[in-house]
Design an enzyme around this catalytic site. Structure first.
Site, PDB file in Angstrom:
ATOM      1  N   TYR A 186       0.821  -1.208   0.000  1.00  0.00           N
ATOM      2  CA  TYR A 186       0.000   0.000   0.000  1.00  0.00           C
ATOM      3  C   TYR A 186       0.859   1.264   0.000  1.00  0.00           C
ATOM      4  O   TYR A 186       0.479   2.284  -0.557  1.00  0.00           O
ATOM      5  CB  TYR A 186      -0.915   0.035   1.232  1.00  0.00           C
ATOM      6  CG  TYR A 186      -2.259  -0.611   1.048  1.00  0.00           C
ATOM      7  CD1 TYR A 186      -2.357  -1.953   0.724  1.00  0.00           C
ATOM      8  CD2 TYR A 186      -3.426   0.113   1.237  1.00  0.00           C
ATOM      9  CE1 TYR A 186      -3.583  -2.562   0.580  1.00  0.00           C
ATOM     10  CE2 TYR A 186      -4.663  -0.483   1.097  1.00  0.00           C
ATOM     11  CZ  TYR A 186      -4.742  -1.813   0.772  1.00  0.00           C
ATOM     12  OH  TYR A 186      -5.963  -2.409   0.637  1.00  0.00           O
ATOM     13  N   LYS A 245       2.754 -15.482   2.076  1.00  0.00           N
ATOM     14  CA  LYS A 245       2.937 -16.233   0.826  1.00  0.00           C
ATOM     15  C   LYS A 245       4.429 -16.569   0.750  1.00  0.00           C
ATOM     16  O   LYS A 245       5.123 -16.216  -0.206  1.00  0.00           O
ATOM     17  CB  LYS A 245       2.446 -15.381  -0.354  1.00  0.00           C
ATOM     18  CG  LYS A 245       2.384 -16.099  -1.687  1.00  0.00           C
ATOM     19  CD  LYS A 245       1.297 -17.155  -1.782  1.00  0.00           C
ATOM     20  CE  LYS A 245       1.404 -17.905  -3.085  1.00  0.00           C
ATOM     21  NZ  LYS A 245       0.490 -19.083  -3.152  1.00  0.00           N
ATOM     22  N   ASP A 259      -3.469 -18.196   0.144  1.00  0.00           N
ATOM     23  CA  ASP A 259      -4.479 -18.849  -0.688  1.00  0.00           C
ATOM     24  C   ASP A 259      -5.203 -19.937   0.112  1.00  0.00           C
ATOM     25  O   ASP A 259      -6.427 -20.054   0.081  1.00  0.00           O
ATOM     26  CB  ASP A 259      -3.866 -19.424  -1.990  1.00  0.00           C
ATOM     27  CG  ASP A 259      -2.602 -20.242  -1.755  1.00  0.00           C
ATOM     28  OD1 ASP A 259      -2.069 -20.237  -0.619  1.00  0.00           O
ATOM     29  OD2 ASP A 259      -2.138 -20.886  -2.725  1.00  0.00           O
ATOM     30  N   ASP A 301      -6.461  -6.856   3.986  1.00  0.00           N
ATOM     31  CA  ASP A 301      -7.598  -6.188   3.338  1.00  0.00           C
ATOM     32  C   ASP A 301      -8.537  -7.247   2.757  1.00  0.00           C
ATOM     33  O   ASP A 301      -9.750  -7.208   2.967  1.00  0.00           O
ATOM     34  CB  ASP A 301      -7.075  -5.266   2.224  1.00  0.00           C
ATOM     35  CG  ASP A 301      -8.209  -4.570   1.490  1.00  0.00           C
ATOM     36  OD1 ASP A 301      -9.124  -4.068   2.161  1.00  0.00           O
ATOM     37  OD2 ASP A 301      -8.186  -4.557   0.246  1.00  0.00           O
ATOM     38  N   ASP A 351     -12.356  -8.799   4.443  1.00  0.00           N
ATOM     39  CA  ASP A 351     -13.637  -8.784   3.719  1.00  0.00           C
ATOM     40  C   ASP A 351     -14.264 -10.168   3.740  1.00  0.00           C
ATOM     41  O   ASP A 351     -15.462 -10.327   3.963  1.00  0.00           O
ATOM     42  CB  ASP A 351     -13.442  -8.356   2.249  1.00  0.00           C
ATOM     43  CG  ASP A 351     -13.760  -6.888   2.026  1.00  0.00           C
ATOM     44  OD1 ASP A 351     -13.503  -6.087   2.957  1.00  0.00           O
ATOM     45  OD2 ASP A 351     -14.249  -6.538   0.936  1.00  0.00           O
TER      46      ASP A 351
HETATM   47  C1  IPM Z   1     -10.527  -0.925   3.866  1.00  0.00           C
HETATM   48  C2  IPM Z   1     -10.723  -0.308   2.513  1.00  0.00           C
HETATM   49  C3  IPM Z   1      -9.534   0.584   2.211  1.00  0.00           C
HETATM   50  C4  IPM Z   1      -8.300  -0.285   2.185  1.00  0.00           C
HETATM   51  C5  IPM Z   1      -9.641   1.395   0.905  1.00  0.00           C
HETATM   52  C6  IPM Z   1     -10.926   2.178   0.838  1.00  0.00           C
HETATM   53  C7  IPM Z   1      -8.453   2.278   0.724  1.00  0.00           C
HETATM   54  O1  IPM Z   1     -10.913  -1.274   1.549  1.00  0.00           O
HETATM   55  O2  IPM Z   1     -10.448  -0.169   4.851  1.00  0.00           O
HETATM   56  O3  IPM Z   1     -10.449  -2.142   3.951  1.00  0.00           O
HETATM   57  O4  IPM Z   1      -7.987  -0.918   1.166  1.00  0.00           O
HETATM   58  O5  IPM Z   1      -7.622  -0.336   3.209  1.00  0.00           O
HETATM   59 MN    MN Z   2     -11.003  -3.313   2.360  1.00  0.00          MN
END
Ligand code: IPM
Ligand code: MN
Length: 355
Positions: A143, A190, A222, A246, A250
């Protein structure tokens, strides 16, 4: 009685509505426990681009640095899809994380028994519920690594780089978290391909010497994604890099049902943190009083506990949320048969009344 200064970043889309919901609940905490919360509202994201020409005005950084903690709604939306990368809403979010030194991101994914049906996973997989803590490194890795693009536009690159210090400090956060939970830590990397991952793994191993009670295992990313879908109950705490975290956070939030329920904490070396729901700005339902404010309300609870040390107050919020769910109130995203559907404001009001 204690007094705290809180910077509010409502942001874009449903951000202002869910922040208002959290403030309603914090008002109830003030009253019940006799505290005083002072709010300073600042701009970040798309709204800041519109007003100030940049997603992260210096004033926002300054006000956040002056505050005891920061509560954030959400930033971004299609309206700003075509602005230059340097001022995008997302750039503002990354910038504030960096400016406040918030290197660790704690994302708990919990499936509440009341919402068991909301998980996309089958009953036999979810079993006795789900409770995973993803600890994501937040200010390093790809990042923030060097970004390049060839002048003739024939290639581009992003650099994944981690220093020992960066890996060590996030590993410590994860081990400490595991100590407070079931003492199991999975470090995800990884290492079969990436040198930075081999370095990550070695460094986490070194830190583990200081936490002999924690059972440490390593897993390739993975496989970790697959295992989260197949057998999530094997995980207690997961620690991983910025990008892998990240993605996996999710996934872990999705299997727990509604992304509208999950809070997060971003912390650094000081008590000041930034707390925000895991979900985004949901521009499609913005301003319609439909958004689920619970993730933001639970984020405020994490703030009370982790930045202010107000443990009972945080518990009062968690209990109130549980009671309102027990009584069958649901926002649209977690609605199921026989339940009572309510909007953002009503949900926040019900929780504050329960407090
Ligand atoms: C999160 C979001 C952010 C990230 C984006 C919006 C920059 O997806 O907080 O997970 O990738 O960190
Ligand atoms: Mn995110």
């Amino acid at each position: 009685m204690a007094e705290f200064n809180i910077a509010l970043i409502p942001g874009d889309g449903i951000g202002p509505e869910i922040i208002a919901g959290a403030v309603t609940v914090l008002d109830a905490i003030e009253k019940k426990f006799g505290h005083k919360f002072n709010y300073t509202e600042v701009d970040m994201g798309g709204v800041a681009i519109d007003k100030h020409g940049t997603s992260l005005p210096q004033e926002t950084i300054d006000k956040c640095l002056e505050s005891d903690s920061v509560l954030l709604g959400a930033v971004g939306g299609p309206k700003w899809d075509n602005v230059p990368a340097s001022i995008r809403p997302e750039t503002g979010l990354l910038g504030i994380r960096k400016a406040l030194g918030l290197y660790s991101n704690l994302r708990p994914a919990i499936l509440k028994p009341q919402l068991k049906d909301a998980s996309p996973l089958k009953d036999r997989i979810i079993g006795n519920g789900l409770n995973v803590m993803v600890v994501r490194e937040l200010t390093g890795g790809i990042y923030f690594g060097e970004k390049r693009r060839a002048e003739d536009n024939t290639w581009a690159s992003d650099l994944e780089k981690y220093s020992a210090e960066e890996v060590e400090r996030i590993a410590r956060v994860a081990f400490e978290s595991a100590m407070l939970r079931n003492k199991k830590l999975t470090s995800v990397d990884k290492a079969n391909v990436l040198e930075s991952s081999r370095f990550w793994r070695e460094t986490v191993e070194k830190v583990s010497k200081d936490y002999p009670q924690v059972e440490l295992t390593h897993m390739y990313v993975d496989n970790a994604a697959m295992q989260l879908a197949l057998r999530p109950s094997q995980f207690d705490v997961i620690v991983t890099s910025n990008l892998f975290g990240d993605i996996l956070s999710d996934l872990s939030s999705a299997i727990s049902g509604s992304i509208g329920m999950l809070p997060s904490a971003s912390l650094g070396a000081t008590k000041r943190g930034m707390y925000e729901p895991i979900h985004g700005s949901a521009p499609d339902i913005a301003g319609m009083d439909m958004a689920n404010p619970i993730a933001t309300i639970e984020s405020a609870a994490m703030m009370l506990e982790m930045s202010f040390g107000l443990v009972d107050e945080a518990k009062a919020i968690a209990n109130a949320v549980d009671k309102v769910l027990d009584k069958g109130y649901r926002t649209g995203d977690i609605m199921s048969e026989g339940m009572k559907k309510v909007g953002t404001k009503e949900m926040a009001k019900l929780i504050s009344e329960e407090i």
